[in-house]
Write a protein that holds these residues in place. Structure first.
Motif, PDB file in Angstrom:
ATOM      1  N   ALA A   5      18.902 -44.311 -13.084  1.00 16.41           N
ATOM      2  CA  ALA A   5      17.981 -45.291 -13.424  1.00 16.41           C
ATOM      3  C   ALA A   5      16.552 -45.758 -12.225  1.00 16.41           C
ATOM      4  N   VAL A   6      17.406 -45.810 -10.992  1.00 16.13           N
ATOM      5  CA  VAL A   6      15.616 -45.647 -10.383  1.00 16.13           C
ATOM      6  C   VAL A   6      14.601 -44.180 -10.091  1.00 16.13           C
ATOM      7  N   VAL A   7      15.331 -43.583 -10.569  1.00 15.71           N
ATOM      8  CA  VAL A   7      15.059 -41.997 -10.628  1.00 15.71           C
ATOM      9  C   VAL A   7      13.025 -42.361 -11.828  1.00 15.71           C
ATOM     10  N   VAL A   8      14.233 -42.022 -12.735  1.00 15.63           N
ATOM     11  CA  VAL A   8      13.967 -42.414 -14.054  1.00 15.63           C
ATOM     12  C   VAL A   8      12.530 -43.120 -13.986  1.00 15.63           C
ATOM     13  N   MET A   9      12.953 -44.325 -13.586  1.00 17.21           N
ATOM     14  CA  MET A   9      11.529 -45.141 -13.674  1.00 17.21           C
ATOM     15  C   MET A   9      10.519 -44.945 -12.578  1.00 17.21           C
ATOM     16  N   ILE A  10      10.791 -44.769 -10.934  1.00 17.81           N
ATOM     17  CA  ILE A  10       9.541 -43.528 -10.855  1.00 17.81           C
ATOM     18  C   ILE A  10       8.940 -42.269 -11.121  1.00 17.81           C
ATOM     19  N   ALA A  12       9.143 -42.344 -14.083  1.00 20.68           N
ATOM     20  CA  ALA A  12       7.863 -43.088 -15.304  1.00 20.68           C
ATOM     21  C   ALA A  12       6.614 -43.597 -14.758  1.00 20.68           C
ATOM     22  N   MET A  13       6.374 -44.064 -13.618  1.00 19.71           N
ATOM     23  CA  MET A  13       5.533 -45.073 -13.133  1.00 19.71           C
ATOM     24  C   MET A  13       4.642 -43.840 -12.730  1.00 19.71           C
ATOM     25  N   VAL A  14       5.205 -42.827 -12.779  1.00 21.73           N
ATOM     26  CA  VAL A  14       4.435 -42.007 -11.375  1.00 21.73           C
ATOM     27  C   VAL A  14       3.596 -40.560 -12.713  1.00 21.73           C
ATOM     28  N   LEU A  15       4.358 -40.585 -13.802  1.00 25.04           N
ATOM     29  CA  LEU A  15       3.355 -40.577 -14.536  1.00 25.04           C
ATOM     30  C   LEU A  15       2.380 -41.364 -14.975  1.00 25.04           C
ATOM     31  N   LEU A  16       2.706 -42.482 -15.554  1.00 29.10           N
ATOM     32  CA  LEU A  16       1.768 -43.428 -16.335  1.00 29.10           C
ATOM     33  C   LEU A  16       0.840 -43.392 -15.073  1.00 29.10           C
ATOM     34  N   TRP A  17       0.673 -44.007 -14.244  1.00 27.59           N
ATOM     35  CA  TRP A  17      -0.006 -44.085 -13.110  1.00 27.59           C
ATOM     36  C   TRP A  17      -0.805 -43.557 -12.515  1.00 27.59           C
ATOM     37  N   GLY A  18      -0.368 -42.084 -12.902  1.00 25.70           N
ATOM     38  CA  GLY A  18      -0.758 -40.882 -12.135  1.00 25.70           C
ATOM     39  C   GLY A  18      -1.904 -39.950 -13.376  1.00 25.70           C
ATOM     40  N   GLY A  19      -1.484 -40.869 -14.655  1.00 27.12           N
ATOM     41  CA  GLY A  19      -1.914 -40.254 -15.641  1.00 27.12           C
ATOM     42  C   GLY A  19      -3.981 -40.828 -15.727  1.00 27.12           C
ATOM     43  N   LEU A  20      -3.341 -42.179 -15.681  1.00 32.36           N
ATOM     44  CA  LEU A  20      -4.534 -43.231 -15.669  1.00 32.36           C
ATOM     45  C   LEU A  20      -5.768 -43.091 -14.384  1.00 32.36           C
TER      46      LEU A  20
END
Length: 58
Positions: A5-10, A12-20
């Motif tokens: 779950a931690v790996v998936v959360m990280i 997802a965060m990298v994809l979202l914030w990196g895209g922004l």
């Protein structure tokens, strides 16, 4: 939380914030041009008021 779950959360965060961050950098490098002036929008609105409603069958 489990390790998976931690790996998936990280990820997802990298994809979202990196895209922004990528979008912000792109728009700073290439700002939009050809913006419409407010007076042009007003003229378009006034011209559109004179036209009949497109779905009205009269």
């Amino acid at each position: 939380m489990s390790a998976a779950a931690v790996v998936v959360m990280i990820i997802a965060m990298v994809l979202l914030w990196g895209g922004l961050g990528a979008v912000i950098m792109f728009l700073r490098a290439r700002p939009e041009t050809g913006l419409v002036e407010p007076s042009d929008l007003l003229a378009q609105d006034e011209a559109r008021e004179q036209q009949p409603h497109p779905t009205r069958d009269t």
